[in-house]
Motif scaffolding. Structure first.
Motif, PDB file in Angstrom:
ATOM      1  N   VAL A 112      -5.398  -4.004   9.733  1.00  0.00           N
ATOM      2  CA  VAL A 112      -4.933  -4.421   8.397  1.00  0.00           C
ATOM      3  C   VAL A 112      -4.925  -3.225   7.438  1.00  0.00           C
ATOM      4  CG1 VAL A 112      -5.534  -5.847   6.388  1.00  0.00           C
ATOM      5  CG2 VAL A 112      -5.601  -6.829   8.692  1.00  0.00           C
ATOM      6  N   ASP A 113      -5.941  -2.394   7.493  1.00  0.00           N
ATOM      7  CA  ASP A 113      -6.001  -1.233   6.589  1.00  0.00           C
ATOM      8  C   ASP A 113      -4.799  -0.313   6.848  1.00  0.00           C
ATOM      9  OD1 ASP A 113      -7.027   0.443   4.621  1.00  0.00           O
ATOM     10  OD2 ASP A 113      -8.440   1.448   5.964  1.00  0.00           O
ATOM     11  N   ALA A 114      -4.569   0.004   8.120  1.00  0.00           N
ATOM     12  CA  ALA A 114      -3.452   0.904   8.434  1.00  0.00           C
ATOM     13  C   ALA A 114      -2.121   0.275   8.007  1.00  0.00           C
ATOM     14  CB  ALA A 114      -3.441   1.223   9.928  1.00  0.00           C
ATOM     15  N   VAL A 147      -1.554  -1.781   5.588  1.00  0.00           N
ATOM     16  CA  VAL A 147      -1.396  -1.719   4.125  1.00  0.00           C
ATOM     17  C   VAL A 147      -1.138  -0.277   3.669  1.00  0.00           C
ATOM     18  CG1 VAL A 147      -2.462  -2.272   1.901  1.00  0.00           C
ATOM     19  CG2 VAL A 147      -2.721  -3.844   3.829  1.00  0.00           C
ATOM     20  N   HIS A 148      -1.741   0.694   4.349  1.00  0.00           N
ATOM     21  CA  HIS A 148      -1.418   2.092   3.997  1.00  0.00           C
ATOM     22  C   HIS A 148       0.083   2.360   4.142  1.00  0.00           C
ATOM     23  CE1 HIS A 148      -5.802   3.306   5.059  1.00  0.00           C
ATOM     24  NE2 HIS A 148      -5.692   2.778   3.862  1.00  0.00           N
ATOM     25  N   VAL A 149       0.653   1.870   5.219  1.00  0.00           N
ATOM     26  CA  VAL A 149       2.091   2.096   5.415  1.00  0.00           C
ATOM     27  C   VAL A 149       2.874   1.370   4.319  1.00  0.00           C
ATOM     28  CG1 VAL A 149       4.062   1.821   6.968  1.00  0.00           C
ATOM     29  CG2 VAL A 149       1.803   2.350   7.920  1.00  0.00           C
ATOM     30  N   THR A 198      -2.692  -2.153  -4.546  1.00  0.00           N
ATOM     31  CA  THR A 198      -3.496  -3.055  -3.704  1.00  0.00           C
ATOM     32  C   THR A 198      -4.852  -2.406  -3.415  1.00  0.00           C
ATOM     33  OG1 THR A 198      -1.527  -4.028  -2.710  1.00  0.00           O
ATOM     34  CG2 THR A 198      -3.570  -4.226  -1.451  1.00  0.00           C
ATOM     35  N   HIS A 199      -4.823  -1.117  -3.108  1.00  0.00           N
ATOM     36  CA  HIS A 199      -6.090  -0.424  -2.845  1.00  0.00           C
ATOM     37  C   HIS A 199      -6.978  -0.387  -4.081  1.00  0.00           C
ATOM     38  CE1 HIS A 199      -5.051   0.664   1.193  1.00  0.00           C
ATOM     39  NE2 HIS A 199      -6.211   1.281   1.314  1.00  0.00           N
ATOM     40  N   MET A 200      -6.400  -0.088  -5.219  1.00  0.00           N
ATOM     41  CA  MET A 200      -7.219   0.043  -6.431  1.00  0.00           C
ATOM     42  C   MET A 200      -7.852  -1.291  -6.824  1.00  0.00           C
ATOM     43  SD  MET A 200      -7.211   3.155  -6.882  1.00  0.00           S
ATOM     44  CE  MET A 200      -6.604   3.805  -5.361  1.00  0.00           C
ATOM     45  N   THR A 230     -10.303  -7.037   1.384  1.00  0.00           N
ATOM     46  CA  THR A 230      -9.754  -7.032   0.016  1.00  0.00           C
ATOM     47  C   THR A 230      -8.241  -6.799   0.046  1.00  0.00           C
ATOM     48  OG1 THR A 230      -9.986  -4.630  -0.424  1.00  0.00           O
ATOM     49  CG2 THR A 230     -11.913  -6.017  -0.853  1.00  0.00           C
ATOM     50  N   LEU A 231      -7.807  -5.968   0.972  1.00  0.00           N
ATOM     51  CA  LEU A 231      -6.362  -5.661   1.046  1.00  0.00           C
ATOM     52  C   LEU A 231      -5.578  -6.886   1.503  1.00  0.00           C
ATOM     53  CD1 LEU A 231      -6.609  -2.178   2.841  1.00  0.00           C
ATOM     54  CD2 LEU A 231      -6.592  -2.631   0.375  1.00  0.00           C
ATOM     55  N   ALA A 232      -6.151  -7.614   2.475  1.00  0.00           N
ATOM     56  CA  ALA A 232      -5.478  -8.811   2.993  1.00  0.00           C
ATOM     57  C   ALA A 232      -5.368  -9.881   1.911  1.00  0.00           C
ATOM     58  CB  ALA A 232      -6.239  -9.352   4.208  1.00  0.00           C
ATOM     59  N   ASP A 242     -15.441  -6.360   2.868  1.00  0.00           N
ATOM     60  CA  ASP A 242     -14.964  -5.184   3.599  1.00  0.00           C
ATOM     61  C   ASP A 242     -13.671  -4.704   2.948  1.00  0.00           C
ATOM     62  OD1 ASP A 242     -17.014  -5.662   5.348  1.00  0.00           O
ATOM     63  OD2 ASP A 242     -15.731  -6.337   7.007  1.00  0.00           O
ATOM     64  N   HIS A 243     -13.416  -3.393   3.078  1.00  0.00           N
ATOM     65  CA  HIS A 243     -12.210  -2.814   2.492  1.00  0.00           C
ATOM     66  C   HIS A 243     -10.938  -3.578   2.913  1.00  0.00           C
ATOM     67  CE1 HIS A 243      -9.357   0.127   1.158  1.00  0.00           C
ATOM     68  NE2 HIS A 243      -8.975   0.426   2.381  1.00  0.00           N
ATOM     69  N   ALA A 244     -10.789  -3.818   4.217  1.00  0.00           N
ATOM     70  CA  ALA A 244      -9.554  -4.453   4.704  1.00  0.00           C
ATOM     71  C   ALA A 244      -9.455  -5.910   4.237  1.00  0.00           C
ATOM     72  CB  ALA A 244      -9.489  -4.384   6.225  1.00  0.00           C
TER      73      ALA A 244
HETATM   74 ZN    ZN Z   1      -7.331   1.597   3.025  1.00  0.00          ZN
END
Ligand code: ZN
Ligand code: NZQ
Length: 385
Positions: A191-193, A195-197, A264-266, A282-284, A278-280
């Motif tokens: 999920v993190d990767a 969202v980075h893309v 989204t990251h901020m 929050t992104l999801a 967890d970081h991911a």
């Molecule tokens: Zn990230």
């Protein structure tokens, strides 16, 4: 396409048994501090392999770098660097250990208060100790980029910093070292990767054809391989693809010459800092709602994403965009990462504090057009319940 300068100095050592090669990458007269987290690398034998490779070097260890590494812990490592005249760092672990090691590398030789490194997002870094990494968790891209994120627990502040001086000199990517990851961390990494893309792709078109097609290729690979890694945790080919895709997602390549949207990251960083998700996770939670709220600004790229990544060609624009956003959410859920604040026990009452924290950290104009104001962030969070 925008103008850009692009360089990435990190050497990648990819494959089985590549840890042995680090002995030739670190000057033999170095005093090396190996940094790691809560002990996974001890349990799964990675640390022993590193120690064996460095048997001819003078080696010290610093353990206990936690997920979402804290300023407080990292400053203890800075003391160890000073006490033992360390001149080379080696991070062994996931993004938190690598990020933390970047901070240690800069803070150990920083003139002034190291907290300024984070307050100024890396602008004050004039030098840093050299370091390398042995990656055990594909997710953040930290192994081949010049960014890091550190949390000052006492202030509930999770802040990012960047500097060309904190690229790793080398990073070992041995997919076998990821076999011991718990399912949750595999999911988080995918999920993190992803969202980075997305944050370097789903903005507005600037005719960056190569960047777009690279980005779409990375997303398709994550969609294809992510679920397989959960089903078949010891499939070397799957792990190899995931490891390389996560690195390429945030090593500067797809982001050169195109607009970015790190909102989204901020917003996610504030959720982690206050509530410990967890970081991911929050992104999801944030991404599908951000795409919904900002769909007018992102319309052209959302339609391109719908067609090229999800194969959606039927219906009017609005329907195609809605379907693409729903597919994105479904993918996160398929990867077993929940996509609602309420899934993590958070309700409407959690939102004012998150917006306050965004304000405190200067996050008042996010997005590729700097028009994600605090009010828009609030709307995104309210949709995320
Ligand atoms: Zn990230
Ligand atoms: O601490 P140990 O015991 O090593 O366990 C870790 C940790 O509990 C475990 N783990 C790692 N490799 C393992 C393993 N367990 C078993 N087998 C293995 N092979 O996994 C847990 C999570 O590790 P962590 O390093 O926190 O995860 P991740 O790599 O997802 O890093 C997250 C951090 O990176 C930051 C995030 O904000 C967060 O603080 N990010 C850094 C970025 C960058 N530098 O460019 C970009 C990202 O957006 C992200 O913000």
């Amino acid at each position: 396409m925008f103008d850009f300068n692009f360089a990435n100095p990190t050497q990648i050592l990819f494959g089985k048994k590549k840890i042995a090669e680090i002995k030739d990458r670190i000057p033999v007269d170095s005093r090396v501090l190996i940094t790691y987290g809560g002990g996974s690398v001890k349990k799964n034998g990675t640390l022993d392999e590193v120690l064996a490779a460095l048997s001819g070097h003078t080696v010290f260890e610093f353990s206990g770098i936690e997920p979402n590494p804290s300023f407080e812990t990292l400053m203890k490592a800075v003391d160890v660097v000073h006490t033992n005249s360390i001149d080379f760092l080696l991070a062994v672990g996931g993004g938190s250990v690598i990020d933390g090691t970047k901070f240690i590398a800069a803070a150990a030789v920083f003139e002034g208060d190291p907290w300024d490194i984070l307050v100024k997002h890396g602008a004050g870094i004039k030098k840093a100790l050299p370091f390398g990494s042995v990656l055990t968790l594909p997710a953040t891209g930290s192994e081949m980029n010049s960014g890091g994120v550190v949390t000052r627990k006492s202030l509930q502040a999770k802040l990012a910093f960047m500097s060309p001086l904190v690229f790793p000199l080398f990073s070992v990517l041995d997919p076998e070292k990821t076999y011991t990851l718990p399912a949750k961390q595999i999911s988080n990494g995918v999920v993190d990767a992803f969202v980075h893309v997305v944050e370097q792709y789903l903005t507005y078109p600037v005719n960056g054809k190569v960047q777009d097609r690279f980005a779409e290729g990375l997303l398709l690979t994550l969609i294809e391989e992510g679920p397989k890694a959960l089903e078949n945790p010891k499939d070397y080919e799957v792990r190899s693809n995931l490891m390389w895709v996560a690195t390429l997602a945030l090593n500067g390549l797809i982001g050169a010459g195109v607009p970015h949207d790190w909102a989204t990251h901020m917003i996610g960083h504030e959720i982690t800092a206050v509530h410990g998700l967890d970081h991911a996770q929050t992104l999801a939670v944030v991404l599908p709602n951000l795409l919904f709220v900002c769909q007018e600004n992102k319309k052209d790229k959302l339609l391109q994403y719908a067609e090229r990544v999800w194969g959606i060609t039927e219906g009017d624009s609005e329907q195609r965009i809605t379907e693409a956003i729903e597919k994105t959410r479904d993918f996160f859920e398929l990867m077993q990462v929940k996509t609602r604040l309420s899934d993590y026990g958070l309700g409407k009452d959690s939102i004012p504090k998150l917006v306050e924290q965004l304000q405190a950290h200067g996050m008042k104009a996010l997005g590729e057009r700097q028009d994600i104001t605090l009010e828009v962030s609030r709307e995104i969070l309210e949709r995320s319940l």
